[in-house]
Design a protein around this motif. Structure first.
Motif, PDB file in Angstrom:
ATOM      1  N   MET A 101      -9.457  13.794  10.797  1.00  0.00           N
ATOM      2  CA  MET A 101      -9.129  15.201  10.505  1.00  0.00           C
ATOM      3  C   MET A 101      -8.063  15.703  11.479  1.00  0.00           C
ATOM      4  SD  MET A 101     -12.063  17.741   9.557  1.00  0.00           S
ATOM      5  CE  MET A 101     -12.749  16.298   8.789  1.00  0.00           C
ATOM      6  N   GLU A 131     -19.432  13.190  -3.241  1.00  0.00           N
ATOM      7  CA  GLU A 131     -18.341  14.152  -3.279  1.00  0.00           C
ATOM      8  C   GLU A 131     -17.047  13.441  -3.659  1.00  0.00           C
ATOM      9  OE1 GLU A 131     -17.240  14.287   1.488  1.00  0.00           O
ATOM     10  OE2 GLU A 131     -17.667  16.110   0.384  1.00  0.00           O
ATOM     11  N   ASP A 132     -16.196  14.181  -4.340  1.00  0.00           N
ATOM     12  CA  ASP A 132     -14.879  13.649  -4.657  1.00  0.00           C
ATOM     13  C   ASP A 132     -13.839  14.632  -4.124  1.00  0.00           C
ATOM     14  OD1 ASP A 132     -14.839  15.776  -6.326  1.00  0.00           O
ATOM     15  OD2 ASP A 132     -15.042  14.653  -8.168  1.00  0.00           O
ATOM     16  N   VAL A 133     -12.597  14.366  -4.489  1.00  0.00           N
ATOM     17  CA  VAL A 133     -11.522  15.191  -3.944  1.00  0.00           C
ATOM     18  C   VAL A 133     -11.724  16.672  -4.280  1.00  0.00           C
ATOM     19  CG1 VAL A 133      -9.045  15.625  -4.117  1.00  0.00           C
ATOM     20  CG2 VAL A 133      -9.883  13.298  -3.907  1.00  0.00           C
ATOM     21  N   ALA A 134     -12.280  16.924  -5.468  1.00  0.00           N
ATOM     22  CA  ALA A 134     -12.426  18.319  -5.886  1.00  0.00           C
ATOM     23  C   ALA A 134     -13.559  19.026  -5.153  1.00  0.00           C
ATOM     24  CB  ALA A 134     -12.665  18.385  -7.396  1.00  0.00           C
ATOM     25  N   THR A 135     -14.628  18.302  -4.832  1.00  0.00           N
ATOM     26  CA  THR A 135     -15.766  18.980  -4.205  1.00  0.00           C
ATOM     27  C   THR A 135     -15.815  18.737  -2.694  1.00  0.00           C
ATOM     28  OG1 THR A 135     -17.163  17.063  -4.633  1.00  0.00           O
ATOM     29  CG2 THR A 135     -17.206  18.812  -6.273  1.00  0.00           C
ATOM     30  N   TRP A 136     -14.858  17.996  -2.172  1.00  0.00           N
ATOM     31  CA  TRP A 136     -14.851  17.674  -0.740  1.00  0.00           C
ATOM     32  C   TRP A 136     -14.708  18.950   0.085  1.00  0.00           C
ATOM     33  CZ3 TRP A 136     -10.886  18.324   2.906  1.00  0.00           C
ATOM     34  CH2 TRP A 136     -11.114  17.700   4.144  1.00  0.00           C
ATOM     35  N   LYS A 137     -15.418  18.948   1.229  1.00  0.00           N
ATOM     36  CA  LYS A 137     -15.347  20.118   2.107  1.00  0.00           C
ATOM     37  C   LYS A 137     -14.841  19.706   3.484  1.00  0.00           C
ATOM     38  CE  LYS A 137     -19.745  20.992   1.599  1.00  0.00           C
ATOM     39  NZ  LYS A 137     -21.054  21.646   1.694  1.00  0.00           N
ATOM     40  N   TRP A 138     -14.103  20.588   4.132  1.00  0.00           N
ATOM     41  CA  TRP A 138     -13.714  20.336   5.521  1.00  0.00           C
ATOM     42  C   TRP A 138     -14.976  20.274   6.357  1.00  0.00           C
ATOM     43  CZ3 TRP A 138      -9.275  19.435   8.302  1.00  0.00           C
ATOM     44  CH2 TRP A 138      -8.092  19.470   7.585  1.00  0.00           C
ATOM     45  N   ARG A 139     -15.008  19.282   7.250  1.00  0.00           N
ATOM     46  CA  ARG A 139     -16.194  19.135   8.091  1.00  0.00           C
ATOM     47  C   ARG A 139     -16.133  20.114   9.255  1.00  0.00           C
ATOM     48  NH1 ARG A 139     -16.717  16.488   4.169  1.00  0.00           N
ATOM     49  NH2 ARG A 139     -17.668  14.444   4.007  1.00  0.00           N
ATOM     50  N   TYR A 140     -17.276  20.298   9.850  1.00  0.00           N
ATOM     51  CA  TYR A 140     -17.351  21.100  11.069  1.00  0.00           C
ATOM     52  C   TYR A 140     -16.509  20.419  12.140  1.00  0.00           C
ATOM     53  CZ  TYR A 140     -19.519  24.012  14.623  1.00  0.00           C
ATOM     54  OH  TYR A 140     -19.739  24.919  15.620  1.00  0.00           O
ATOM     55  N   PRO A 141     -15.537  21.125  12.724  1.00  0.00           N
ATOM     56  CA  PRO A 141     -14.670  20.473  13.691  1.00  0.00           C
ATOM     57  C   PRO A 141     -15.475  19.923  14.862  1.00  0.00           C
ATOM     58  CG  PRO A 141     -13.776  22.576  13.050  1.00  0.00           C
ATOM     59  CD  PRO A 141     -15.160  22.504  12.469  1.00  0.00           C
ATOM     60  N   ARG A 161      -4.376  14.550 -10.351  1.00  0.00           N
ATOM     61  CA  ARG A 161      -4.595  15.852  -9.723  1.00  0.00           C
ATOM     62  C   ARG A 161      -3.503  16.049  -8.669  1.00  0.00           C
ATOM     63  NH1 ARG A 161      -9.618  18.011  -9.178  1.00  0.00           N
ATOM     64  NH2 ARG A 161     -10.489  15.925  -9.432  1.00  0.00           N
ATOM     65  N   HIS A 187      -4.585  13.237   0.570  1.00  0.00           N
ATOM     66  CA  HIS A 187      -5.524  14.356   0.598  1.00  0.00           C
ATOM     67  C   HIS A 187      -6.228  14.302   1.949  1.00  0.00           C
ATOM     68  CE1 HIS A 187      -9.164  16.700  -0.461  1.00  0.00           C
ATOM     69  NE2 HIS A 187      -8.322  17.343  -1.254  1.00  0.00           N
ATOM     70  N   LEU A 208     -10.397  10.630   0.497  1.00  0.00           N
ATOM     71  CA  LEU A 208     -11.150  10.084  -0.639  1.00  0.00           C
ATOM     72  C   LEU A 208     -10.177   9.635  -1.729  1.00  0.00           C
ATOM     73  CD1 LEU A 208     -13.959  12.780  -0.933  1.00  0.00           C
ATOM     74  CD2 LEU A 208     -14.243  10.401  -0.233  1.00  0.00           C
ATOM     75  N   PHE A 215     -13.000  24.834   7.405  1.00  0.00           N
ATOM     76  CA  PHE A 215     -14.409  24.470   7.243  1.00  0.00           C
ATOM     77  C   PHE A 215     -15.187  25.643   6.645  1.00  0.00           C
ATOM     78  CE2 PHE A 215     -18.346  25.439   9.602  1.00  0.00           C
ATOM     79  CZ  PHE A 215     -19.204  24.554   8.971  1.00  0.00           C
ATOM     80  N   ASP A 219     -14.252  26.325   2.953  1.00  0.00           N
ATOM     81  CA  ASP A 219     -14.803  25.341   2.030  1.00  0.00           C
ATOM     82  C   ASP A 219     -16.305  25.535   1.848  1.00  0.00           C
ATOM     83  OD1 ASP A 219     -12.392  24.323   1.556  1.00  0.00           O
ATOM     84  OD2 ASP A 219     -12.716  22.353   2.438  1.00  0.00           O
ATOM     85  N   ARG A 240     -19.853  27.907  -5.678  1.00  0.00           N
ATOM     86  CA  ARG A 240     -20.095  26.972  -6.784  1.00  0.00           C
ATOM     87  C   ARG A 240     -21.589  26.794  -7.016  1.00  0.00           C
ATOM     88  NH1 ARG A 240     -15.878  23.685  -4.685  1.00  0.00           N
ATOM     89  NH2 ARG A 240     -17.373  22.353  -3.622  1.00  0.00           N
TER      90      ARG A 240
END
Lengths: 191, 341, 184, 550
Positions: free
Chosen positions: B1, C164-174, D40, D92, D96, D431, D434, D441
Motif C-alpha cells: 500500500m 473480495e474482488d476489485v469492485a468490493t476491495w477496501k483500503w486496509r487500516y494503515p 473495468r 489497481h 487483485l 480506508f 471504503d 452496500r
C-alpha cells in the motif's frame, strides 16, 4: 440588578454545582458520552431545576411557612418527582431517541442530588422568588455547561490510546478531577 | 500500500519542532540567570531529569519503543515549561511531584503525546499550588533587591537540604503579583504599591526583562511559523483589554494592562503554553476564542481570585472548553455554506 | 398536624391532576426505536439470536428483554452501533456466537433432487426452483443465514465464503511500524 | 491574459521533477505480441464483453460494450485473435486480478474501417451514443465516460468550458507534451465540445511551469481563429484538481457533493479533448493514450501507448529499470499507488509510470503521534480539518469522520505531504471512505433482505389463510349436506361436483405451492435451463454407462 447578575455568575462558575459542590455526579458521569445527549439532559435538568426551585420557594413561603418547615424535604421531593414525571412524558413524546438514550437517568433526575440540593440551598439561604429562580437556573446552567464541556472532551477521549486499565470510566473520573482542579482557579472570586 | 511518498521533506518534523521550542526558551532562561541568579538552572535540570525518568518508566510499563519516543523531546519541553513556571529554588520533591503529575497523570494516562486534554505543565503547576501554597509562592528575589544571591552550589544545597544555612528572607520574596494582592487587601492604595522597588519599571523588577525575553522567543517561533499568530495575539489582547477595563472601572484597586502583560506568566503562557497545539483549540476562529478566554480569565483570577497568578488556571479552564470550541467553530468546507459537524 | 396532612394531600391531588393530564396530552402510541434497531441489524433472518428473525430481536432489544450482543452476522461492529444508539457500553459477542466472514449458500447441482425443502426454509426467498427441478440460489439475494443447510435431505448445499474482488476491495487500516495502535 | 485568478486555500509545492521527461518528444510504442484490455477501467459498470475466445478481431473493433449508464465501450488495440477473457493483474491499488480480454497480435495491425463522425449534423443524443461506443472517457484520472459529461443537461447550455492542462502532479508530463505537439488537435476537440455544450467560452488552465505548452496552444488558437483563453496559473499543487481549477479560473466553488455543471462549468482534460478530435475527425476509438514513463529508468519519456500494453514492456521501452529500482508507481507521487505486478496492462486511467529508487523515494520514516499542529488544515485545498478526520478515522469512528466531512476530501495528499509527524493521512481517509461505502452496500443488502423476508412472511401468511378459507368452506358444505339429508339426489350430485372441484383446487395448489419460478429475470431462467440441460445430459450418460455395462 448587579446582585442578580453576580448570583447567576456565581452559581454557574464559581460555586458550580458539579465542580465545587460535587453534587449531581451520577448523571455527570453517566450521560456525558455524547455531546447531543448531554445537551438533551442538560436542557431537561435546567427545565426541572428552574421549575423546582421556583416551586419550592412558593411551597416553602406560602404553604409550609416556619411551622411546617420539617416537611421541606418531603414536599420538595414530591414536587420534583411530579415535574420530572411531566418532563419524562414530554420528552418521550417529542424525542424518543433522547428518551431512550437518557434512559434511567431521566427518572434519576428525581434523585439527582443537585436537583434536591439546589431548592434546599435556596430556601436555606433565604432567597426571594426571583433569586430562587435565578439560583435554580444558574445551578442548572452550571450543570449543563460542565456536562457538555465534559461530553466534548470525552468524545475526543474516546479515540485516544488510553492505557487499558484507565479506559472508560476511570479516565473520565480523572478528567473530572482535573476539571475540578481547574475550577479551583475560580475560588475566592465571589464570596 | 502506498504511503504518501512525498511527506519526507517537511520543514520541521515533530522532534525538531520541540527542539525549536526549547531554543526559543533560551533567551528567557539566560535573562533569568542574569537577573535572579543561577538557581533556575537547578530547577530546569531537576525537572528534566525527573520528567525523562517518568517518561522512560511509563514507556517501559506500556511496552512502547523507548528510543523512538524519548527522542521526540516532548518530555523535556514539558519539564522546562514547568520549571519556568515554578518558583526558583523550590525543594526537590516539589519538582518530583510536579514531573509526576505532568508526565504520568496529565500526559500518559491519556495515551501519551498528542492525546492529552490538559496541558501537562499546567496540571502539575495547579496541583502544586493548590497543595503546597507556601512553597509555591517563595520566589527567588531579584538579584538587585536580594540580600544575597545564592550561587549554583548554594542553590543545590537549598533545593536538596532545605533552608538550613540561609534564612529564606535573604533570598526570597513574593512575586509582584502576590505582593500586590496582599498589599491591596491591607488597604494600601495602588500608586503607593506600584512605587516600590519590587515592581521595577512596569511588571516587576527582573521579571519584566524575562517577560521581554519570552516575547522575543515567541517572536522567533512566529517567524519560523511554528505557531500561528492567533493564540498569542488574542491572549495578550484579552489580557490588556480586561486589565484596562478593570483599571478604568476602579483605578485604586487594579493594576494596568502593562503590569499584567509584563508580570507573572502572561508572556510565557501566551507564546509557549496556550499555544500547545494538543490542548488548545485548533480552528482559526476557535484559537481566537480560546486564547481570548484564557487571557480574560487570567486577569479576572489575578484580580479577584485567591491565587496570585491566573495563567495556569485560565489555560486549564480553556483546555476544558477547547474540544467544545472546536466542535462549534469548524471552518466552512470548500463548496459548502459551512456548519458544525 | 392536620394542616400538614391537608397540605400534603392538596399537593398530591394537584400534582396528580397535572400528571394525569400530561399522560393524556403526551401519549405515545408506537415505539419508533424498534425501527431504528431493526435498521442496524443485518437482516440475515438467521435466528442465531434466538428470535425468529431480525424484527422480533429488535423488538426484544427495545423492550429490554434481549441483550445487544446476540447477533453474530452483525459482528462487533453491529454491537458497537447498537450500543451507540442505545447509549450503553459495547460488549463482546455473546457466548457461543462468533462472527463469520460473509458467505453464500451454493447448491451442488449434481446432487439436488428438487425436493423444495430448502425453498421453504429460505427466509428471503433467495432459492428458486420447483418440485423435481434443480434449485438455484440467487447469490445476490442470499444472506448467508445457513437455514437451508439442515433441511436438505441429500446435503447438497454448502456455504462458500465471498472473496473480495476489485469492485468490493477496501483500503486496509494503515499500518504503523512503531506506533502501537489501539487493539480492536 | 487579463483573467483574474482566485487563489484556492492551501496547496503545496513539491519538487516538480518534470524536466526528466518533458524534454523528449512523444514516442510510439512498437507493436507487441500480446495485449490485455481490462473490462473495468473506470467507476460505474465494467464493459460487457462481446467477443469470445478464438474470435478474430481488427484494430479498433469494439470488444466490449457499455453496460448501463456510467459505462463505455472498449476496443481491440490491434488486430489478432482473442485468447480469452481471463482474470489477470490490473493496475489497481489492491493488486487483485480482474477480468481482461487478452488479444494475441497477428502482427498486421489491420484496422476496421474508421468512419468520421458528421458531428455538426448528427442528432446530439445519437452523437453522444456514438462517442460512448467509441469508448471515450476522461484521461485526467477519474476516467468518467465523456458522453455523459458532453450532455448539456436540462439547461441545454453550460456557459463555461474549462480545459484542464494544469498537470500539477510532480513527474508527469504527458499533458505537457501533448499540448506542445498536438495543440491543434486539442483545440479542434475543444471546439466540438464547445458546440455540444453550447458553451460561451473556452478557458485552458495551465500551470506556469509549462510556458511552451501555453505558447503552442495560443499559436494554434490563432491559427484556427478559435476564441480560447489560455490562463497561466501559478504552479501550486493541486491546481489541476477539477474543483480547484474551476475555482482558480472562475472564483466559483463547486458545491460539496455536487458537480461543476451545477455552477455552469464543465471541465475536461486536454487529453480527452484530443481523443474527441481523433474520434470525430477520423472515427478512431480510444485505443491509445499518452503515458509518461519516468523516474529511475534509462530514458524517461512520453509514449503513445495502446490501452492494454503491459507496464513491463513500457518500462523496457523507456530504457528499462536502472539498478536499484525499488518499485513502481502508477500515477503521480501525490495521488498514485504502488503497482505490485508489472505484467498489469495500462488502462485509460494510467497517465504515468514512475520507477522508484530509494534515492528518489526514500522509505517513509515511522509515524509519530499527531500533535494537532494544524499544518494539514493549512494545506488542505478542501478546507477540511484533516487532523480531526484522522483522529476519528484512526479510532474507526466513521460517523464522526463523516461529520467532519470525510467525503469532501479529494485525496490530493497535501496533508500527508506537510505532516511533521509523517502520518499517512490520506491512507486513513481512503480506508475510512471504503469502510463507509462497504457499510452502505451492506445496509442496502440488508434492506433488500428485510423486504424479501417481509414478503416471504406475507406469502406464508396468505397461503395459510387460503388453506384455512378452503377448509372452512368445505366444513360449511358438509354441514349443509348433513342438514339437507342424503336423499336429495340433486344435492348429492352438487356435492359430488363441489367435492371434485375442491379436490382439483387442492391438487392444483399442491402443485403450485413449492414453486418459485415466477417473474424471474431471464438470466436466472437461462441458468436454470442450462443446469437442467446439464443434468439431463448427465442422466443420459449415466444411462448410457449402465447400458454399456449390461
Amino acid at each position: 440588578m448587579q446582585d442578580y447578575l453576580l448570583l447567576l455568575i456565581g452559581t454557574v462558575f464559581v460555586n458550580n454545582i458539579v465542580m465545587s459542590k460535587i453534587l449531581g455526579l451520577c448523571p455527570f458521569m453517566g450521560v456525558s458520552r455524547k455531546l447531543e445527549t448531554s445537551l438533551g439532559l442538560g436542557a431537561a435538568t435546567a427545565f426541572v431545576l428552574t421549575l423546582a426551585s421556583g416551586a419550592s420557594h412558593i411551597i416553602d413561603t406560602y404553604l409550609l411557612g416556619p411551622d411546617l418547615s420539617y416537611l421541606r424535604t418531603l414536599s420538595f421531593i414530591v414536587t420534583i418527582a411530579a415535574i420530572v414525571g411531566f418532563t419524562e412524558m414530554f420528552i418521550k413524546k417529542t424525542s424518543p431517541v433522547l428518551f431512550r438514550v437518557l434512559g434511567i437517568y431521566l427518572p434519576l433526575i428525581t434523585t439527582n442530588c443537585a436537583v434536591l440540593g439546589i431548592p434546599l440551598l435556596t430556601v436555606q439561604e433565604g432567597h426571594n422568588f426571583v433569586e430562587s429562580l435565578l439560583f435554580g437556573l444558574g445551578g442548572a446552567l452550571g450543570f449543563t455547561l460542565v456536562l457538555i464541556l465534559f461530553a466534548a472532551m470525552r468524545e475526543r477521549l474516546e479515540a485516544a490510546d488510553v492505557p487499558l486499565p484507565f479506559r472508560g470510566t476511570s479516565i473520565a473520573m480523572i478528567t473530572a478531577g482535573l476539571m475540578s482542579l481547574a475550577f479551583m482557579g475560580f475560588s475566592g472570586l465571589i464570596k | 500500500m502506498t504511503g504518501s511518498p512525498y511527506n519526507l521533506h517537511v520543514r520541521y518534523a515533530t522532534p525538531q519542532i520541540m527542539r525549536q521550542l526549547m531554543l526559543a526558551l533560551l533567551p528567557a532562561i539566560g535573562a533569568h540567570v542574569w537577573l535572579f541568579g543561577p538557581g533556575i538552572l537547578v530547577g530546569l535540570l531537576l525537572c528534566s531529569l525527573f520528567a525523562v525518568g517518568f517518561e522512560t518508566l511509563v514507556l517501559l510499563m506500556r511496552g512502547q519503543p523507548l528510543g523512538f519516543y524519548l527522542r521526540d523531546n516532548t518530555a523535556l519541553v514539558t519539564a522546562w515549561l514547568l520549571a519556568l513556571s515554578m518558583p526558583t529554588l523550590a525543594p526537590w520533591w516539589l519538582y518530583l511531584l510536579g514531573a509526576f503529575f505532568a508526565i504520568v497523570v496529565a500526559k500518559h494516562l491519556y495515551g501519551g503525546l498528542g492525546q492529552n486534554l490538559f496541558n501537562p505543565a499546567m496540571v502539575a503547576y495547579a496541583v502544586l499550588i493548590v497543595s503546597f501554597p507556601i512553597q509555591m509562592t517563595q520566589w527567588a528575589a531579584p538579584a538587585q533587591l536580594a540580600a544575597h544571591v545564592p550561587s549554583l552550589a548554594e542553590a543545590f544545597d537549598l533545593v536538596f537540604a532545605g533552608q538550613g544555612a540561609l534564612s529564606p528572607d535573604a533570598y526570597t520574596s513574593a512575586t509582584p503579583l502576590d505582593h500586590l494582592k496582599t498589599q491591596l487587601r491591607t488597604g494600601t492604595p495602588m500608586p503607593k504599591v506600584m512605587g516600590q522597588p519590587l515592581y521595577g519599571q512596569v511588571g516587576g523588577s527582573g521579571g519584566e526583562v524575562v517577560a521581554l525575553m519570552f516575547l522575543l522567543g515567541g517572536a522567533y517561533l512566529l517567524g519560523r511559523r511554528l505557531i500561528t499568530w492567533h493564540i498569542p495575539v488574542a491572549f495578550l489582547a484579552a489580557v490588556a483589554v480586561t486589565a484596562s477595563l478593570l483599571q478604568w472601572h476602579d483605578p485604586a484597586q487594579h493594576a494596568g494592562a502593562l503590569f499584567h502583560l509584563a508580570s507573572g506568566g502572561a508572556m510565557l503562557g501566551a507564546f509557549f503554553i496556550a499555544t500547545d497545539p494538543v490542548t488548545a483549540a485548533s480552528t482559526p476562529k476557535g484559537k481566537l476564542l480560546y486564547a481570548a478566554g484564557a487571557g480574560c480569565l487570567t486577569v479576572i483570577i489575578r484580580a479577584f481570585g485567591n491565587f496570585p497568578d491566573g495563567v495556569a488556571f485560565a489555560i486549564l479552564l480553556m483546555n476544558i472548553a477547547a474540544p467544545l470550541i472546536d466542535v462549534y467553530t469548524q471552518p466552512r468546507v470548500f463548496g459548502t455554506g459551512g456548519g458544525k459537524p | 398536624m392536620l394542616t400538614a396532612i391537608l397540605v400534603m394531600a392538596l399537593g398530591g391531588l394537584l400534582l396528580g391532576g397535572v400528571l394525569g393530564w400530561a399522560s393524556v396530552r403526551y401519549r405515545v402510541e408506537d415505539d419508533p426505536l424498534v425501527e431504528k434497531i431493526d435498521a442496524i441489524l443485518p437482516q440475515t433472518q438467521c435466528g442465531q439470536c434466538g428470535f425468529p428473525g431480525c424484527k422480533p430481536y429488535a423488538e426484544a432489544i427495545s423492550k429490554g428483554e434481549a441483550d445487544i450482543n446476540r447477533c453474530p452476522p452483525g459482528g462487533e461492529d453491529g454491537v458497537k452501533r447498537l450500543a451507540e444508539l442505545l447509549g450503553v457500553d459495547p460488549k463482546p459477542l455473546g457466548e457461543g456466537l462468533e462472527h463469520k466472514p460473509k458467505s453464500v449458500a451454493v447448491i451442488d447441482e449434481n446432487l439436488c433432487i428438487g425436493c423444495t425443502l430448502c425453498i421453504q426454509a429460505c427466509p428471503v426467498d433467495a432459492i428458486v426452483g420447483a418440485a423435481k427441478q434443480m434449485h438455484v440460489i440467487v447469490a445476490d439475494q442470499c444472506t448467508g443465514c445457513e437455514l437451508c443447510l439442515s433441511p436438505c435431505p441429500v446435503e447438497c448445499i454448502h456455504m462458500e465464503v465471498v472473496h473480495e474482488d476489485v469492485a468490493t476491495w477496501k483500503w486496509r487500516y494503515p499500518v504503523y511500524t512503531l506506533h502501537p495502535t489501539r487493539p480492536h | 491574459m487579463t483573467r483574474p485568478l482566485y487563489r484556492f486555500h492551501g496547496g503545496v509545492h513539491p519538487a516538480e521533477h518534470k524536466a526528466e521527461s518533458s524534454g523528449r518528444p512523444i514516442a510510439t510504442m512498437p507493436l507487441l505480441p500480446r495485449y490485455a484490455v481490462p473490462l473495468r477501467q473506470h467507476i460505474g459498470n465494467p464493459a460487457l464483453p462481446i467477443v469470445k475466445a478464438g474470435d478474430r478481431v481488427l484494430k479498433g473493433q469494439a470488444i466490449g460494450q457499455a453496460d448501463g449508464y456510467v459505462s463505455t465501450a472498449i476496443h481491440a488495440p490491434t488486430s489478432g485473435t482473442v485468447l480469452g477473457i481471463e482474470a489477470q493483474a490490473v493496475p489497481h491499488p489492491s493488486g487483485l486480478p480482474d477480468l481482461c480480454i487478452v488479444i494475441e497480435s497477428d502482427g498486421e495491425d489491420r484496422a476496421v474501417d474508421y468512419q468520421p463522425l458528421d458531428w455538426q449534423h448528427l442528432d446530439p443524443s445519437a452523437l453522444r451514443n456514438r462517442i460512448r461506443d467509441l469508448g471515450l472517457a476522461g484521461l485526467g484520472g477519474a476516467v468518467f465516460p465523456s458522453y455523459i459529461k458532453l450532455n448539456p443537461g436540462a439547461a441545454q447550455k453550460i456557459p463555461t468550458l474549462i480545459l484542464n492542462g494544469a498537470e500539477c502532479e510532480p513527474w508527469i508530463t504527458c499533458d505537457d507534451r501533448l499540448m506542445r505537439e498536438r495543440a491543434e488537435g486539442i483545440l479542434r476537440g475543444a471546439a466540438a465540445m464547445q458546440a455540444m455544450l453550447h458553451a460561451d467560452e473556452i478557458i485552458v488552465g495551465i500551470e506556469d511551469n509549462k510556458p511552451e505548452a501555453a505558447a503552442a496552444l495560443q499559436a494554434a488558437a490563432q491559427q484556427l481563429g478559435l476564441a480560447v483563453e489560455v490562463a497561466l496559473a501559478p504552479t501550486l499543487y493541486p491546481s489541476g484538481g477539477g474543483k480547484q481549477l474551476t475555482y482558480l479560473l472562475t472564483g466559483k466553488e463547486t458545491p460539496a457533493g455536487g458537480l461543476s455543471t451545477d455552477i455552469g462549468v464543465q471541465v475536461f482534460n486536454i487529453g480527452t479533448a484530443y481523443s474527441l478530435y481523433r474520434a470525430i475527425e477520423f472515427g478512431e476509438p480510444m485505443i491509445s493514450r499518452i503515458v509518461t514513463v519516468t523516474g529511475h529508468v534509462g530514458q524517461p519519456q512520453n509514449f503513445e501507448v495502446r490501452i492494454g500494453t503491459p507496464v513491463a514492456d513500457l518500462i523496457r521501452q523507456a530504457g528499462g529499470e536502472l539498478a536499484g529500482a525499488s518499485g513502481r508507481l502508477i500515477g503521480g507521487p501525490m495521488m498514485g499507488f504502488d503497482l505490485r505486478n508489472d505484467a498489469a496492462p495500462t488502462t485509460k486511467a494510467v497517465n504515468c509510470v514512475i520507477v522508484k529508487s530509494p534515492a528518489l523515494f526514500p522509505a517513509a520514516p515511522p509515524a509519530m503521534p499527531c500533535i494537532r499542529c494544524g499544518e494539514c488544515a493549512r494545506a488542505c485545498p478542501a478546507l477540511l480539518q484533516p487532523f480531526e478526520l484522522y483522529w476519528y478515522a484512526r479510532a474507526r469512528d466513521f460517523g464522526k469522520a463523516q461529520g467532519y466531512r470525510l467525503f469532501d476530501c479529494i485525496e490530493c495528499g497535501c496533508c500527508s505531504h506537510v505532516c511533521p509527524s509523517h502520518i499517512p493521512l490520506v491512507d486513513f481517509f481512503r480506508f475510512a471512505k471504503d469502510e463507509v461505502w462497504a457499510r452502505e452496500r451492506e445496509k442496502e443488502a440488508s434492506e433488500q433482505a428485510r423486504r424479501r423476508h417481509e414478503f416471504h412472511q406475507f406469502r406464508l401468511e396468505r397461503e395459510k389463510q387460503e388453506k384455512a378459507d378452503k377448509l372452512a368452506a368445505k366444513a360449511v358444505d358438509r354441514l349443509k349436506t348433513v342438514e339437507t339429508g342424503a336423499a336429495d339426489p340433486e344435492a348429492e350430485r352438487k356435492k359430488a361436483i363441489l367435492q371434485a372441484a375442491i379436490e382439483r383446487a387442492q391438487k392444483a395448489k399442491a402443485d403450485i405451492t413449492p414453486k418459485n419460478v415466477e417473474g424471474l429475470p431471464p438470466e436466472i431462467e437461462q441458468e436454470i435451463a442450462d443446469i437442467d440441460a446439464r443434468r439431463a445430459k448427465l442422466r443420459e450418460t449415466a444411462h448410457a454407462k449402465d447400458e454399456d455395462s449390461e
